[in-house]
Design a protein around this motif. Structure first.
Motif, PDB file in Angstrom:
ATOM      1  N   ARG A  94     -46.668  -3.043 -39.120  1.00  0.00           N
ATOM      2  CA  ARG A  94     -47.308  -3.324 -37.828  1.00  0.00           C
ATOM      3  C   ARG A  94     -46.245  -3.715 -36.800  1.00  0.00           C
ATOM      4  O   ARG A  94     -46.250  -3.241 -35.665  1.00  0.00           O
ATOM      5  CB  ARG A  94     -48.360  -4.421 -37.969  1.00  0.00           C
ATOM      6  N   PHE A  95     -45.310  -4.557 -37.195  1.00  0.00           N
ATOM      7  CA  PHE A  95     -44.231  -4.960 -36.290  1.00  0.00           C
ATOM      8  C   PHE A  95     -43.423  -3.740 -35.857  1.00  0.00           C
ATOM      9  O   PHE A  95     -43.165  -3.539 -34.664  1.00  0.00           O
ATOM     10  CB  PHE A  95     -43.323  -6.002 -36.954  1.00  0.00           C
ATOM     11  N   ARG A  96     -43.035  -2.914 -36.812  1.00  0.00           N
ATOM     12  CA  ARG A  96     -42.264  -1.694 -36.490  1.00  0.00           C
ATOM     13  C   ARG A  96     -43.055  -0.774 -35.568  1.00  0.00           C
ATOM     14  O   ARG A  96     -42.481  -0.135 -34.685  1.00  0.00           O
ATOM     15  CB  ARG A  96     -41.909  -0.921 -37.759  1.00  0.00           C
ATOM     16  N   SER A  97     -44.365  -0.725 -35.748  1.00  0.00           N
ATOM     17  CA  SER A  97     -45.212   0.143 -34.933  1.00  0.00           C
ATOM     18  C   SER A  97     -45.229  -0.289 -33.471  1.00  0.00           C
ATOM     19  O   SER A  97     -45.303   0.550 -32.578  1.00  0.00           O
ATOM     20  CB  SER A  97     -46.647   0.143 -35.467  1.00  0.00           C
ATOM     21  N   TRP A  98     -45.188  -1.582 -33.257  1.00  0.00           N
ATOM     22  CA  TRP A  98     -45.231  -2.119 -31.900  1.00  0.00           C
ATOM     23  C   TRP A  98     -43.841  -2.199 -31.263  1.00  0.00           C
ATOM     24  O   TRP A  98     -43.711  -2.586 -30.102  1.00  0.00           O
ATOM     25  CB  TRP A  98     -45.896  -3.487 -31.884  1.00  0.00           C
ATOM     26  N   HIS A  99     -42.808  -1.844 -31.997  1.00  0.00           N
ATOM     27  CA  HIS A  99     -41.433  -1.918 -31.486  1.00  0.00           C
ATOM     28  C   HIS A  99     -40.693  -0.611 -31.742  1.00  0.00           C
ATOM     29  O   HIS A  99     -39.608  -0.588 -32.293  1.00  0.00           O
ATOM     30  CB  HIS A  99     -40.696  -3.107 -32.130  1.00  0.00           C
ATOM     31  N   ARG A 100     -41.289   0.484 -31.278  1.00  0.00           N
ATOM     32  CA  ARG A 100     -40.703   1.804 -31.488  1.00  0.00           C
ATOM     33  C   ARG A 100     -39.559   2.077 -30.520  1.00  0.00           C
ATOM     34  O   ARG A 100     -38.601   2.718 -30.875  1.00  0.00           O
ATOM     35  CB  ARG A 100     -41.769   2.893 -31.306  1.00  0.00           C
ATOM     36  N   GLY A 101     -39.718   1.662 -29.296  1.00  0.00           N
ATOM     37  CA  GLY A 101     -38.669   1.928 -28.306  1.00  0.00           C
ATOM     38  C   GLY A 101     -39.238   2.158 -26.928  1.00  0.00           C
ATOM     39  O   GLY A 101     -38.949   1.423 -26.008  1.00  0.00           O
ATOM     40  N   THR A 102     -40.084   3.186 -26.789  1.00  0.00           N
ATOM     41  CA  THR A 102     -40.698   3.422 -25.488  1.00  0.00           C
ATOM     42  C   THR A 102     -42.060   2.748 -25.446  1.00  0.00           C
ATOM     43  O   THR A 102     -42.747   2.637 -26.466  1.00  0.00           O
ATOM     44  CB  THR A 102     -40.881   4.924 -25.196  1.00  0.00           C
ATOM     45  N   GLN A 103     -42.434   2.319 -24.256  1.00  0.00           N
ATOM     46  CA  GLN A 103     -43.707   1.617 -24.113  1.00  0.00           C
ATOM     47  C   GLN A 103     -44.887   2.503 -24.524  1.00  0.00           C
ATOM     48  O   GLN A 103     -45.832   2.042 -25.163  1.00  0.00           O
ATOM     49  CB  GLN A 103     -43.889   1.140 -22.679  1.00  0.00           C
ATOM     50  N   GLU A 104     -44.810   3.784 -24.184  1.00  0.00           N
ATOM     51  CA  GLU A 104     -45.905   4.702 -24.513  1.00  0.00           C
ATOM     52  C   GLU A 104     -46.118   4.798 -26.021  1.00  0.00           C
ATOM     53  O   GLU A 104     -47.248   4.721 -26.509  1.00  0.00           O
ATOM     54  CB  GLU A 104     -45.634   6.106 -23.944  1.00  0.00           C
ATOM     55  N   MET A 105     -45.024   4.968 -26.751  1.00  0.00           N
ATOM     56  CA  MET A 105     -45.150   5.087 -28.205  1.00  0.00           C
ATOM     57  C   MET A 105     -45.506   3.741 -28.841  1.00  0.00           C
ATOM     58  O   MET A 105     -46.250   3.709 -29.821  1.00  0.00           O
ATOM     59  CB  MET A 105     -43.868   5.657 -28.811  1.00  0.00           C
ATOM     60  N   ASP A 106     -44.995   2.640 -28.276  1.00  0.00           N
ATOM     61  CA  ASP A 106     -45.385   1.321 -28.785  1.00  0.00           C
ATOM     62  C   ASP A 106     -46.900   1.151 -28.687  1.00  0.00           C
ATOM     63  O   ASP A 106     -47.549   0.720 -29.645  1.00  0.00           O
ATOM     64  CB  ASP A 106     -44.705   0.204 -28.000  1.00  0.00           C
ATOM     65  N   LEU A 107     -47.457   1.488 -27.533  1.00  0.00           N
ATOM     66  CA  LEU A 107     -48.903   1.340 -27.336  1.00  0.00           C
ATOM     67  C   LEU A 107     -49.689   2.252 -28.257  1.00  0.00           C
ATOM     68  O   LEU A 107     -50.670   1.831 -28.875  1.00  0.00           O
ATOM     69  CB  LEU A 107     -49.273   1.623 -25.882  1.00  0.00           C
ATOM     70  N   LEU A 108     -49.257   3.481 -28.370  1.00  0.00           N
ATOM     71  CA  LEU A 108     -49.987   4.445 -29.186  1.00  0.00           C
ATOM     72  C   LEU A 108     -49.880   4.133 -30.678  1.00  0.00           C
ATOM     73  O   LEU A 108     -50.895   3.978 -31.368  1.00  0.00           O
ATOM     74  CB  LEU A 108     -49.490   5.858 -28.904  1.00  0.00           C
ATOM     75  N   ILE A 109     -48.663   4.030 -31.177  1.00  0.00           N
ATOM     76  CA  ILE A 109     -48.466   3.801 -32.612  1.00  0.00           C
ATOM     77  C   ILE A 109     -48.906   2.391 -32.993  1.00  0.00           C
ATOM     78  O   ILE A 109     -49.508   2.185 -34.056  1.00  0.00           O
ATOM     79  CB  ILE A 109     -46.993   4.047 -33.015  1.00  0.00           C
ATOM     80  N   GLY A 110     -48.634   1.407 -32.137  1.00  0.00           N
ATOM     81  CA  GLY A 110     -49.061   0.037 -32.419  1.00  0.00           C
ATOM     82  C   GLY A 110     -50.573  -0.089 -32.491  1.00  0.00           C
ATOM     83  O   GLY A 110     -51.114  -0.722 -33.393  1.00  0.00           O
ATOM     84  N   SER A 111     -51.255   0.527 -31.540  1.00  0.00           N
ATOM     85  CA  SER A 111     -52.728   0.496 -31.552  1.00  0.00           C
ATOM     86  C   SER A 111     -53.286   1.224 -32.766  1.00  0.00           C
ATOM     87  O   SER A 111     -54.269   0.782 -33.377  1.00  0.00           O
ATOM     88  CB  SER A 111     -53.277   1.115 -30.272  1.00  0.00           C
ATOM     89  N   PHE A 112     -52.658   2.350 -33.105  1.00  0.00           N
ATOM     90  CA  PHE A 112     -53.065   3.082 -34.305  1.00  0.00           C
ATOM     91  C   PHE A 112     -52.898   2.195 -35.541  1.00  0.00           C
ATOM     92  O   PHE A 112     -53.793   2.126 -36.387  1.00  0.00           O
ATOM     93  CB  PHE A 112     -52.232   4.363 -34.448  1.00  0.00           C
ATOM     94  N   ALA A 113     -51.765   1.519 -35.638  1.00  0.00           N
ATOM     95  CA  ALA A 113     -51.509   0.634 -36.779  1.00  0.00           C
ATOM     96  C   ALA A 113     -52.552  -0.472 -36.845  1.00  0.00           C
ATOM     97  O   ALA A 113     -53.079  -0.775 -37.921  1.00  0.00           O
ATOM     98  CB  ALA A 113     -50.103   0.049 -36.691  1.00  0.00           C
ATOM     99  N   ASP A 114     -52.863  -1.073 -35.710  1.00  0.00           N
ATOM    100  CA  ASP A 114     -53.875  -2.130 -35.684  1.00  0.00           C
ATOM    101  C   ASP A 114     -55.222  -1.619 -36.179  1.00  0.00           C
ATOM    102  O   ASP A 114     -55.957  -2.328 -36.870  1.00  0.00           O
ATOM    103  CB  ASP A 114     -54.034  -2.693 -34.273  1.00  0.00           C
ATOM    104  N   ALA A 115     -55.540  -0.385 -35.837  1.00  0.00           N
ATOM    105  CA  ALA A 115     -56.836   0.183 -36.217  1.00  0.00           C
ATOM    106  C   ALA A 115     -56.894   0.634 -37.671  1.00  0.00           C
ATOM    107  O   ALA A 115     -57.974   0.621 -38.267  1.00  0.00           O
ATOM    108  CB  ALA A 115     -57.154   1.373 -35.303  1.00  0.00           C
ATOM    109  N   HIS A 116     -55.754   1.008 -38.273  1.00  0.00           N
ATOM    110  CA  HIS A 116     -55.813   1.663 -39.585  1.00  0.00           C
ATOM    111  C   HIS A 116     -55.050   0.993 -40.728  1.00  0.00           C
ATOM    112  O   HIS A 116     -55.388   1.225 -41.893  1.00  0.00           O
ATOM    113  CB  HIS A 116     -55.319   3.110 -39.467  1.00  0.00           C
ATOM    114  N   LEU A 117     -54.031   0.213 -40.459  1.00  0.00           N
ATOM    115  CA  LEU A 117     -53.186  -0.289 -41.552  1.00  0.00           C
ATOM    116  C   LEU A 117     -53.957  -1.072 -42.608  1.00  0.00           C
ATOM    117  O   LEU A 117     -53.657  -0.962 -43.790  1.00  0.00           O
ATOM    118  CB  LEU A 117     -52.042  -1.152 -41.019  1.00  0.00           C
ATOM    119  N   ASN A 118     -54.936  -1.867 -42.189  1.00  0.00           N
ATOM    120  CA  ASN A 118     -55.652  -2.692 -43.171  1.00  0.00           C
ATOM    121  C   ASN A 118     -56.449  -1.870 -44.173  1.00  0.00           C
ATOM    122  O   ASN A 118     -56.741  -2.352 -45.266  1.00  0.00           O
ATOM    123  CB  ASN A 118     -56.562  -3.693 -42.461  1.00  0.00           C
ATOM    124  N   SER A 119     -56.768  -0.633 -43.813  1.00  0.00           N
ATOM    125  CA  SER A 119     -57.538   0.203 -44.744  1.00  0.00           C
ATOM    126  C   SER A 119     -56.652   1.152 -45.553  1.00  0.00           C
ATOM    127  O   SER A 119     -57.138   1.814 -46.466  1.00  0.00           O
ATOM    128  CB  SER A 119     -58.583   1.020 -43.971  1.00  0.00           C
TER     129      SER A 119
END
Length: 90
Positions: free
Chosen positions: A13-38
């Motif tokens: 989750r941390f890596r997902s929110w710290h990818r590099g660009t704000q766009e990818m942080d938002l996209l991948i981070g939000s995806f991680a928040d929605a799916h990682l627990n499952s």
């Protein structure tokens, strides 16, 4: 010592929110928040491999500019490609 699934999810989750660009942080981070627990351990491994792919390459896959190679054509990438980012409401 083996990393627990809980710690692995936190790290990813941390890596997902710290990818590099704000766009990818938002996209991948939000995806991680929605799916990682499952995700099970195998899916976490596939997601972690996606995090190792350079941002511009994944971004092109998301936008449909290029097709992912066969080793990345799996359930986790399909979930990411189908994911709809929704900004938080104020």
């Amino acid at each position: 010592m083996t990393e627990t699934l809980e710690n692995r999810r936190k790290r990813l989750r941390f890596r997902s929110w710290h990818r590099g660009t704000q766009e990818m942080d938002l996209l991948i981070g939000s995806f991680a928040d929605a799916h990682l627990n499952s995700f099970d351990a195998a899916q976490l491994g596939r997601f972690e491999a996606l995090l190792d792919v350079p941002e511009p390459v994944v971004y092109d896959w998301i936008l449909g500019r290029s097709q992912p190679p066969a080793e990345f054509d799996h359930d986790v990438l399909r979930l990411l490609l189908d994911f709809e980012y929704k900004p938080p409401t104020r």
